[in-house]
Scaffold this motif. Structure first.
Motif, short mmCIF file in Angstrom:
data_model
loop_
_atom_site.label_atom_id
_atom_site.label_comp_id
_atom_site.label_asym_id
_atom_site.label_seq_id
_atom_site.Cartn_x
_atom_site.Cartn_y
_atom_site.Cartn_z
N VAL A 147 0.28 -1.11 0.02
CA VAL A 147 0.06 0.24 -0.15
C VAL A 147 0.72 1.11 -0.16
O VAL A 147 1.73 0.89 0.70
N GLY A 177 11.04 -2.29 9.98
CA GLY A 177 9.54 -1.88 9.52
C GLY A 177 9.23 -1.41 8.85
O GLY A 177 7.94 -1.06 8.27
N LYS A 180 10.49 -4.16 4.15
CA LYS A 180 11.64 -5.31 3.21
C LYS A 180 10.71 -7.26 3.28
O LYS A 180 11.39 -6.74 1.79
N LEU A 182 8.65 -7.78 2.65
CA LEU A 182 6.65 -7.90 2.26
C LEU A 182 7.59 -7.28 0.82
O LEU A 182 6.86 -7.74 -0.39
N ARG A 364 5.52 -1.10 10.66
CA ARG A 364 5.25 -2.10 12.10
C ARG A 364 4.69 -1.65 12.84
O ARG A 364 3.98 -2.53 13.50
N GLU A 367 1.05 -0.47 12.15
CA GLU A 367 0.49 -1.67 12.28
C GLU A 367 -0.03 -2.49 13.68
O GLU A 367 -1.34 -2.38 14.30
N1 LIG Z 1 3.53 -0.55 1.73
C1 LIG Z 1 3.25 -1.94 2.52
N2 LIG Z 1 1.45 -2.01 2.48
C2 LIG Z 1 1.04 -2.40 3.38
N3 LIG Z 1 1.67 -3.19 4.46
C3 LIG Z 1 2.98 -3.38 4.48
C4 LIG Z 1 3.80 -2.26 3.93
N4 LIG Z 1 4.98 -2.33 4.71
C5 LIG Z 1 5.49 -3.29 5.35
N5 LIG Z 1 3.94 -3.34 5.29
C6 LIG Z 1 3.44 -4.98 6.91
O1 LIG Z 1 4.46 -4.20 7.95
C7 LIG Z 1 4.87 -4.71 9.02
C8 LIG Z 1 6.28 -5.13 8.41
O2 LIG Z 1 6.93 -5.04 7.33
P1 LIG Z 1 8.17 -6.38 7.29
O3 LIG Z 1 8.12 -7.39 8.10
O4 LIG Z 1 8.45 -6.56 5.82
O5 LIG Z 1 9.58 -4.89 7.29
P2 LIG Z 1 10.79 -5.11 7.44
O6 LIG Z 1 11.51 -4.03 6.38
O7 LIG Z 1 10.89 -6.62 7.06
O8 LIG Z 1 10.66 -4.49 8.61
P3 LIG Z 1 12.02 -5.93 9.93
O9 LIG Z 1 13.28 -5.16 10.23
O10 LIG Z 1 11.65 -5.68 11.59
O11 LIG Z 1 11.89 -6.85 9.75
C9 LIG Z 1 4.16 -6.62 7.80
O12 LIG Z 1 3.22 -6.23 8.68
C10 LIG Z 1 4.19 -6.24 5.91
O13 LIG Z 1 3.60 -6.58 6.03
#
Ligand SMILES: Nc1ncnc2c1ncn2[C@@H]1O[C@H](COP(=O)(O)OP(=O)(O)OP(=O)(O)O)[C@@H](O)[C@H]1O
Ligand SMILES: [Mg+2]
Length: 456
Positions: A147, A177, A180, A182, A364, A367
């Motif tokens: 999104v 958060g 990455k 996703l 995150r 959320e």
């Molecule tokens: N652009 C987006 N649209 C919808 N949901 C998102 C978006 N970006 C992240 N999320 C949601 O936010 C949460 C965190 O995303 P994600 O785990 O991919 O982040 P990350 O960068 O890997 O975090 P970390 O560094 O903490 O591991 C997940 O539940 C993901 O589905």
């Protein structure tokens, strides 16, 4: 050739009629199970997957109508054709009402039975395909719903679409958060590898030995306790993608081994002598400044270049103009569904606070905040009171930031109350809630500071 025959259950108490039906259907190419009473039919439906039921209506004890009802209950996508010698309008209407596919009166023509059976089976197949499609769609949406409307996120989406179909390795950078994982899943989902596995591996949570073991697998007897050979995750992801999260935390010695895998396209299991060929796309991610790590020799330059064919830099949430409300609503619907609650909106004041906050934990954190607010919400809206205290208190801090003078505490309180009242369009209940005090205390303060609305 014969392995996927459709199974038809024939229920008929008259021996000749049953044998006759069975004969027609077997000749047409179906597998037929036939029984001479409704009780046996129901027992069968409880244990065996049936594609079509053809049942007589009038039978002793358990009749065709009961078989129909039980079929719809046990195997809802299985069609039922009714056959009877006592065709009456009433029973046919009743049968159709209960969900029968068709109603055939005896004596019937062979061609008629064949045609109706074929159509009923076709309908079932379509229904099952539809069901599968819906499930896939749901899964895809879950996996790749990124999104965002901010210019930076539109760019990110564009890059993902451009590079996903190729096999090039991708490095995703971004604070904790920011999405990455996703993005990594979305790249895989839109690639030609989407039918194969996507394996996520966190390089920060393993010791070096365990990491080698997990990623490369091991041979039998490679170490004490290795009673069986085990394939590593890179091999498990063969044909698909592997997501190496927190790659910046990978020890240098492991980096050498990983580089070899990427260059040679083969892995050597721990304790093994023969490398195993692998075809995997590498998607790596880190919250660290990997370039700086390279300069400081904490990360191998050659590996950096291998992984960093394309970089996707994810902006922090506070740098995504306009995305906060969008994401807040996205999580609102998602969490409401999960918690079976019906919270439809977020009040303006709450949204203002969400937009003011700087979100160190990024998406995150947002959320989690929305999840908590949905859980706490007692009405159809998320109110300021449903937000965590550190966000609620922002109203005070924001006010403070705007004021460059050093007012007395009293003045500060007066101005703050004025500011909150203004924000809430003079609504005292809302203002009191926002300030975390009760309505009577607010009223006293309003009087003391002379903040009542001026009568015109
Ligand atoms: N652009 C987006 N649209 C919808 N949901 C998102 C978006 N970006 C992240 N999320 C949601 O936010 C949460 C965190 O995303 P994600 O785990 O991919 O982040 P990350 O960068 O890997 O975090 P970390 O560094 O903490 O591991 C997940 O539940 C993901 O589905
Ligand atoms: Mg992550």
């Amino acid at each position: 050739m014969e392995k996927n025959k459709e199974i038809i259950l024939v229920v008929e108490d008259e021996d000749i009629a049953r044998k006759n039906l069975e004969h027609i259907l077997v000749k047409t190419g179906y597998e037929v199970i036939s029984v001479n009473n409704g009780k046996k039919a129901i027992e069968l439906l409880q244990s065996t997957s049936i594609d079509l039921v053809i049942t007589d209506l009038k039978m002793e004890q358990v009749d065709g109508m009961q078989v129909l009802r039980k079929t719809k209950e046990l195997q809802p996508y299985t069609e039922v054709i009714m056959i009877t010698g006592y065709a009456t309008v009433d029973s046919s209407v009743e049968a159709m009402h209960q969900g029968a596919y068709y109603y055939i009166a005896k004596p019937y023509k062979i061609g008629e039975v064949r045609k109706i059976a074929r159509e009923a089976l076709f309908k079932r197949q379509l229904q099952l395909e539809n069901l599968e499609l819906k499930e896939t769609l749901k899964r895809c949406k879950q996996i790749s719903s990124i999104v965002g409307q901010s210019s930076t996120m539109i760019e990110v989406q564009k890059t993902i679409n451009q590079i996903a179909p190729s096999d090039i390795n991708v490095l995703i950078l971004g604070e904790s958060g920011t999405g990455k994982e996703l993005v990594a899943r979305s790249i895989h989902q839109r690639s030609l590898r989407s039918e194969k596995k996507f394996i996520a591996f966190n390089c920060g949570s393993f010791t070096e030995d365990l990491m080698a073991n997990e990623l490369f697998g091991h041979e039998k007897d490679a170490f004490t306790g290795a009673t069986k050979a085990k394939a590593g995750l890179i091999k498990v992801a063969d044909g698909g993608s592997i997501f190496l999260d927190e790659i910046g935390d990978m020890p240098l010695t492991m980096q050498v081994k990983l580089l070899r895998v990427i260059q040679e396209k083969e892995v050597l299991p721990v304790g093994g002598e023969t490398p195993v060929p692998v075809d995997v796309r590498f998607i790596a991610a880190t919250h660290r400044d990997l370039k700086e790590d390279v300069e400081k020799s904490h990360f191998r330059q050659d590996l950096f270049y291998r992984l960093n064919v394309i970089t996707i830099k994810l902006p922090s949430l506070s740098n995504r103009d306009g995305d906060i409300p969008l994401l807040a609503y996205h999580f609102l619907t998602q969490k409401c569904q999960a918690m079976k609650k019906n919270v439809q909106s977020i009040t303006r004041e709450s949204m203002e606070l969400l937009c003011q906050y700087t979100w160190p934990g990024n998406i995150r954190e947002l959320e989690n905040v929305i999840e908590r607010a949905v859980a706490l919400a007692s009405g159809p809206e998320i109110q300021v009171g449903d937000l965590p205290e550190y966000i609620r208190n922002l109203s005070v801090e924001t006010y403070r930031r705007h004021d460059s003078e050093f007012p007395t505490l009293e003045e500060q309180e007066k101005n703050y109350i004025k500011w909150v009242l203004d924000k809430c369009d003079g609504n005292k209940t809302k203002s009191a809630k926002m300030m975390g005090i009760d309505r009577v205390s607010l009223w006293r303060k309003i009087k003391r500071f002379g903040l009542e609305p001026q009568s015109e």
